[in-house]
Design an enzyme around this catalytic site. Structure first.
Site, PDB file in Angstrom:
ATOM      1  N   HIS A  90     -21.319 -55.227 -60.183  1.00  7.94           N
ATOM      2  CA  HIS A  90     -21.256 -55.460 -61.620  1.00  7.94           C
ATOM      3  C   HIS A  90     -21.553 -54.137 -62.322  1.00  7.94           C
ATOM      4  CE1 HIS A  90     -21.246 -58.172 -65.109  1.00  7.94           C
ATOM      5  NE2 HIS A  90     -22.138 -57.339 -65.619  1.00  7.94           N
ATOM      6  N   CYS A 105     -22.891 -63.022 -62.305  1.00  9.33           N
ATOM      7  CA  CYS A 105     -22.216 -61.912 -61.624  1.00  9.33           C
ATOM      8  C   CYS A 105     -23.143 -60.922 -60.922  1.00  9.33           C
ATOM      9  CB  CYS A 105     -21.345 -61.148 -62.619  1.00  9.33           C
ATOM     10  SG  CYS A 105     -20.074 -62.153 -63.403  1.00  9.33           S
TER      11      CYS A 105
END
Length: 480
Positions: A135, A81
């Site tokens: 993120h 991510c």
């Protein structure tokens, strides 16, 4: 553009949305500045009706695809991510952002690189974030990169109440859910390339299976349950996308808003005996990517027309609409930055020099704007790139040459090997080389292992012929 309605604000349950608006626009006027809605999904592989999956119910995303330019071969630069999101939101590769884990903020650790929303904000747009865009945590300075990227504080709605919801699994009876076509670990796979899916093993239900580490397979019936749950998530996601796009209609913004839809990386569902992400295979690096551009990828909506009516995936299955336009060109998520800028009429950032740590604004990705030009079929071959000249790069770090507890997500200081991967129309070629995390340097003369898969004869990447090809011609450079 009016403030988002509630139907726009609760999308953070499974995806993130970036909204950039540039003031009111008269419907139907193609010369007005365009708003931008960028939808970023977590962990979504191209298991969608519009990508040819006959099982998945994704009518709202398929409807978006029918009005979009759809990219069949788009790839993330790292299949995890934070590194992927920082990469495509800044337009720089992980080797430039120096983020391979979750534990540093690129503006401090690498360079004060501009982001997509920051660039739009600096060019007169109001930028807003809902749900997971950057993120969360250290990699976005515990602030989703505020105040650099956003005009207003990012919004993160609570999603805990949906954690154990099962209405959507009914769409996928277990008897209709097949196993991955290649559920075995390939015999020729180098040890360093294997993803031992340690995060999945930490779940109580997986631990109860008492699997051997790292190669013990999950029982077939449990594999089906995992795949069923993933497919159910896709259909749930589709309903949220449908509500978001329907809100565009309600606000009369479908004629003045670019919609881009993508994911941060793919997801393995048993292919190669692997689960989750954390590898260089197509199944974890390939992502959906589509752009709806009013008046370019589809005719402008007629005033009062419902251009994106909400479609219920529980309704009787209808035929998946054909994508409005699609291209098989290999592209990278790095191209999001220059392409969105160009589609919105902004100056496309210049190409980055090497090195580019001192430059706040530049791009390492290709501008895809030419692919949106509507050439006739007779002209098409003359304006398109030679597909064999197109390359997508990905990479993944490992702490050792064989699987261990932190192979999936090694911290920077533990990285000893980096797998650099080239994907072309003909093959995927990966070399695993020594890596110095203090100097951020790869040593391409220190090759630990290699992989070579030919697309035509081995589309699932199960037969590594690297050792058979050492006498042949192989790519000499991994520098884009």
């Amino acid at each position: 553009m009016p403030p988002p309605s509630r139907s726009l604000l609760w999308l953070g349950l499974v995806l993130g949305a970036v909204c950039a608006s540039r003031g009111p626009a008269a419907p139907g006027n193609a010369t007005d500045p365009l708003n931008v809605l960028l939808i970023i999904v977590d962990d979504l592989r191209p298991s969608l009706g519009c990508y040819g999956n006959k099982l998945i119910r994704s009518p709202n995303i398929d409807q978006l695809a029918s009005r979009s330019l759809l990219f069949q071969n788009a790839f993330a630069q790292q299949a995890v991510c934070a590194p992927s999101r920082v990469s495509f939101l800044t337009g720089r590769r992980p080797d430039t952002t120096r983020l391979y884990d979750f534990n540093s903020y690129w503006r401090v650790h690498a360079g004060n690189f501009s982001t997509i929303p920051q660039y739009f904000k600096e060019n007169g747009y109001v930028t807003m974030s809902v749900g997971k865009v950057f993120h969360p945590g250290i990699s976005s300075n515990h602030s989703d990169d505020s105040p650099y990227s956003w005009s207003v504080p990012p919004y993160h709605p609570s999603s805990e109440k949906y954690e154990n919801t099962k209405e959507f699994q009914k769409l996928y009876p277990l008897e209709n859910v097949s196993l991955a076509p290649d559920p075995q670990v390939p015999t020729g796979l180098p040890l360093v390339a294997y993803n031992p899916w340690m995060d999945l093993r930490q779940r109580e239900d997986i631990q109860a299976l008492n699997l051997s580490v790292p190669y013990g397979p999950i029982p077939a019936d449990f594999q089906r349950k995992i795949r069923q749950s993933y497919f159910a998530c896709v259909s749930y996601l589709d309903t949220q996308v449908g509500r978001l796009l329907s809100a565009l209609d309600d606000l009369q913004l479908a004629s003045s808003t670019i919609v881009a839809f993508t994911s941060d990386h793919g997801w393995a569902l048993g292919e190669h005996g692997e689960w989750a992400k954390y590898s260089n295979f197509d199944v974890t690096t390939r992502v959906p990517l589509m752009f709806y551009v009013p008046g370019r990828t589809a005719p402008l909506p007629v005033e009062g027309e419902k251009f994106f009516p909400y479609l219920d995936p529980f309704d009787s299955v209808s035929e998946v609409p054909e994508p409005g336009r699609q291209t098989g060109d290999l592209v990278e998520l790095l191209s999001l930055f220059p392409t969105l800028a160009g589609l919105a009429g902004l100056r496309v950032p210049p190409r980055c020099p090497i090195p580019s740590f001192h430059m706040e604004l530049c791009r390492e990705g290709r501008n895809l704007l030419k692919l949106f030009e509507d050439h006739g079929e007779e002209e098409e071959p003359h304006v398109r790139s030679n597909p064999r000249e197109l390359v997508a790069y990905s990479q993944y770090p490992r702490p050792a040459d064989s699987p261990q507890w932190n192979s999936d997500k090694p911290s920077l200081e533990d990285i000893k090997v980096m797998g650099y991967s080239i994907r072309t129309v003909d093959y995927r070629y990966t070399v695993w080389v020594g890596f110095n995390p203090q100097e951020f340097l790869a040593n391409f003369s220190d090759i630990h292992a290699g992989e070579l898969y030919f697309v035509a004869s081995d589309p699932l990447q199960d037969h590594n012929v690297y050792n058979d090809s050492q006498g042949g011609t192989l790519p000499q450079s991994f520098m884009p």
